[in-house]
Design an enzyme around this catalytic site. Structure first.
Site, PDB file in Angstrom:
ATOM      1  CB  CYS A  26      -0.908   0.034   1.231  1.00 34.07           C
ATOM      2  SG  CYS A  26      -2.064  -1.349   1.345  1.00 34.07           S
ATOM      3  N   GLY A  52      -0.038   0.097  -5.082  1.00 31.63           N
ATOM      4  CA  GLY A  52      -1.359  -0.499  -4.938  1.00 31.63           C
ATOM      5  C   GLY A  52      -2.300   0.008  -6.010  1.00 31.63           C
ATOM      6  CG  ASN A 126       2.755   0.454   3.473  1.00 33.77           C
ATOM      7  OD1 ASN A 126       2.488  -0.691   3.125  1.00 33.77           O
ATOM      8  ND2 ASN A 126       3.920   1.023   3.206  1.00 33.77           N
ATOM      9  N   GLY A 127       1.132  -1.867   5.688  1.00 27.71           N
ATOM     10  CA  GLY A 127       1.735  -2.897   6.521  1.00 27.71           C
ATOM     11  C   GLY A 127       0.745  -3.990   6.843  1.00 27.71           C
ATOM     12  CB  CYS A 262      10.620  -4.328   3.835  1.00 33.35           C
ATOM     13  SG  CYS A 262      10.354  -5.454   2.442  1.00 33.35           S
ATOM     14  CE1 TYR A 268       8.331  -5.645  -9.241  1.00 33.08           C
ATOM     15  CE2 TYR A 268       7.112  -6.144  -7.245  1.00 33.08           C
ATOM     16  CZ  TYR A 268       7.141  -5.939  -8.608  1.00 33.08           C
ATOM     17  OH  TYR A 268       5.999  -6.016  -9.345  1.00 33.08           O
ATOM     18  CB  SER A 309      11.261  -5.082 -11.390  1.00 29.56           C
ATOM     19  OG  SER A 309      11.018  -6.346 -11.965  1.00 29.56           O
ATOM     20  CG  ASP A 371      12.638 -10.956 -13.339  1.00 32.54           C
ATOM     21  OD1 ASP A 371      12.419  -9.765 -13.030  1.00 32.54           O
ATOM     22  OD2 ASP A 371      11.725 -11.784 -13.533  1.00 32.54           O
ATOM     23  CG  ASP A 372      12.136  -8.402  -9.340  1.00 33.17           C
ATOM     24  OD1 ASP A 372      11.595  -8.841  -8.311  1.00 33.17           O
ATOM     25  OD2 ASP A 372      11.541  -8.294 -10.415  1.00 33.17           O
ATOM     26  CB  CYS A 408       6.221 -11.043   3.300  1.00 34.65           C
ATOM     27  SG  CYS A 408       6.183  -9.508   4.258  1.00 34.65           S
ATOM     28  CB  CYS A 459      12.584  -7.256   7.604  1.00 36.09           C
ATOM     29  SG  CYS A 459      11.622  -8.806   7.602  1.00 36.09           S
ATOM     30  CB  CYS A 462      11.124 -13.050   1.791  1.00 36.32           C
ATOM     31  SG  CYS A 462      12.076 -11.600   1.332  1.00 36.32           S
TER      32      CYS A 462
END
Length: 487
Positions: A26, A52, A126-127, A262, A268, A309, A371-372, A408, A459, A462
């Site tokens: 978001c 978003g 956002n979160g 993050c 990305y 990306s 690619d990312d 995530c 963080c 992932c």
């Protein structure tokens, strides 16, 4: 979603053309002290549209009243001159949403707007709150009635129950009960409030409007540029910024527990022209590409990004390797998140509708494809096939992030662990599954090198399976205990 739920008669299926990426979460914007606050908020949301695309909303404050306009779709689809005209006042907040908690329906559109015993209050989030389910059950047992499926609504229910002499104190008391990732913009009749969670998972910046001297809060600095605001600083992890006619007040109501921004924002999510916590995103992505060239040199003829990306990392790889950079894949930018495939057999439209390979560039070439990330692997395999079908002699797939092995739980829409190809298969197995001649990932240490060093605090769950807060899988319980003790 099954084909019957989304496809009209004669169509075969509804395909997500972007399943190879974690989906954006978001974006939030707040404006204080400008006569056209809603219009500026609209511009800020426009700049954050990449975060978003499902729904958007704006709440403004004027003469002690709050006004709201919300809708499904993108910013330009929801807001026109008429809608913005219904949002008077010199302060406003706005939100663009990709659903990470709660379905994609109008009732889940933010900002959330309530009236309670202390007045009007609106919030954009956002979160993701990892203990939202438990809190919701507790609140419902106490008689609370929820109107949305969003974890954000938990915050306003808590807000209505806690003591405090002002909105800032009450909000801090409510947030002390939640665990998770949140960057908030909040609006009362007289104040704009921004809050970042104690670990700073999600970004939030403060800016000053150049023409009016008012202030802006936004998820990324790229929004400030479009709104005519100059960057002041990042809102710190655990900080609450309260903006009123009296100026700016900074509070730190939560104990410091260590920044965990993050790291995928730099790979990305964030727009390349943004600066997050002092790190220029575009430059970081080019550094990643240069490091990829050091880690994974290849005998090749051309470097090709998967747009958009992969572009900056591919440019960095090309510069470091001395190989030419070419746009061997051309992206159609006018494709939504889903489209309907014709009922034809033997052709795969799900990638070709979005990407078209150029045989003039690829034929007979040994191609480095950048690619990312690789998430499920299905789209990566289709892209490799596109490159080969265009005549490439070899395809070497390089990824500008480490293998994605965990979902995530802090505000990003991700597949389950069982669907993450790198969590289930070795690098060579993934290589074979996507059909590449070679496959190379960025290492975690190299990623930290590119974004300013591990010591800054990120963080990386992932990639590492090191979750700083609890998850449904049972990760992170030690860190939760630590946070409770600090409180």
């Amino acid at each position: 979603m099954s084909p019957s739920e989304c496809a009209p008669t004669g169509a075969s299926l509804c395909a997500d053309t972007d399943d190879e990426h974690f989906h954006d979460e978001c974006g939030v914007v707040g404006v204080f002290g400008h006569p056209e606050a809603a219009n500026l908020t609209y511009l800020g949301l426009y700049a954050l549209q990449h975060r978003g695309q499902e729904s958007t909303g704006i709440v403004s404050a004027d003469q002690g009243q709050l006004h709201t306009q919300r809708g499904m779709g993108r910013v330009a689809e929801v807001f026109g001159v008429e809608e913005l005209g219904r949002l008077p006042g010199s302060q406003a907040i706005g939100h663009v949403r990709y659903s990470t908690a709660g379905g994609s329906v109008l009732r889940n559109t933010q900002p959330i707007f309530i009236n309670y015993r202390h007045g009007a209050f609106a919030v954009g989030h956002n979160g993701n709150l990892v203990n939202a389910g438990a809190l919701r059950e507790q609140l419902e047992r106490e008689g609370a009635i929820f109107h949305t499926d969003m974890d954000t609504e938990v915050i306003v229910h808590l807000l209505a129950r806690v003591p405090g002499k002002d909105a800032g104190e009450r909000l801090a008391a409510a947030l002390a009960q939640v665990v998770g990732a949140y960057s908030l913009v909040c609006l009362t009749e007289t104040r704009l409030i921004g809050v970042r969670d104690p670990m700073g998972f999600r970004p939030l910046v403060l800016g000053r409007l150049i023409d009016s001297g008012g202030f802006v809060l936004a998820s990324e600095t790229c929004a400030l540029d479009l709104m005519g605001a100059e960057f002041v600083r990042d809102v710190a992890p655990g900080e609450m910024v309260i903006i009123s006619q009296g100026g700016i007040e900074s509070r730190f109501p939560f104990p410091a527990v260590g920044r965990r921004m993050c790291v995928f924002e730099y790979i990305y999510f964030a727009r390349p022209d943004s600066v997050l916590d002092g790190v220029h995103v575009y430059s970081a992505r080019k550094r990643i590409g240069r490091i990829l060239a050091r880690l994974h040199p290849r005998d090749a003829d051309v470097v090709v990004p998967v747009p958009d990306s992969g572009v900056a990392a591919a440019m960095g790889y090309a510069e470091a390797s001395g190989l030419p950079f070419e746009l061997g894949l051309i992206r159609n930018h006018y494709v939504g998140r889903t489209f309907i495939q014709p009922a034809q057999r033997g052709r795969d439209f799900s990638v070709k509708v979005k990407l078209n390979a150029q045989p003039e560039i690829l034929k007979g070439k040994r191609v480095i494809l950048v690619d990312d990330s690789i998430v499920r692997g299905t789209t990566s395999a289709k892209i490799v096939h596109l490159i080969r079908a265009a005549g490439a002699k070899e395809v070497h797939f390089l990824v500008s992030s480490p293998p994605t092995i965990g979902p995530c739980y802090y505000g990003i829409d991700t597949p389950d662990r069982a669907q993450l190809i790198a969590a289930q298969h070795s690098v060579d197995e993934v290589r074979k599954m996507i059909g590449a001649d070679s496959l190379g990932y960025l290492s975690l240490d190299a990623l930290f090198e590119a974004v300013g060093g591990r010591a800054l605090g990120f963080c990386d769950a992932c990639f590492s399976d090191d979750y700083p807060l609890p998850t449904p899988e049972g990760h992170g319980t030690r860190q939760l205990f630590l946070m409770k003790e600090l409180r």
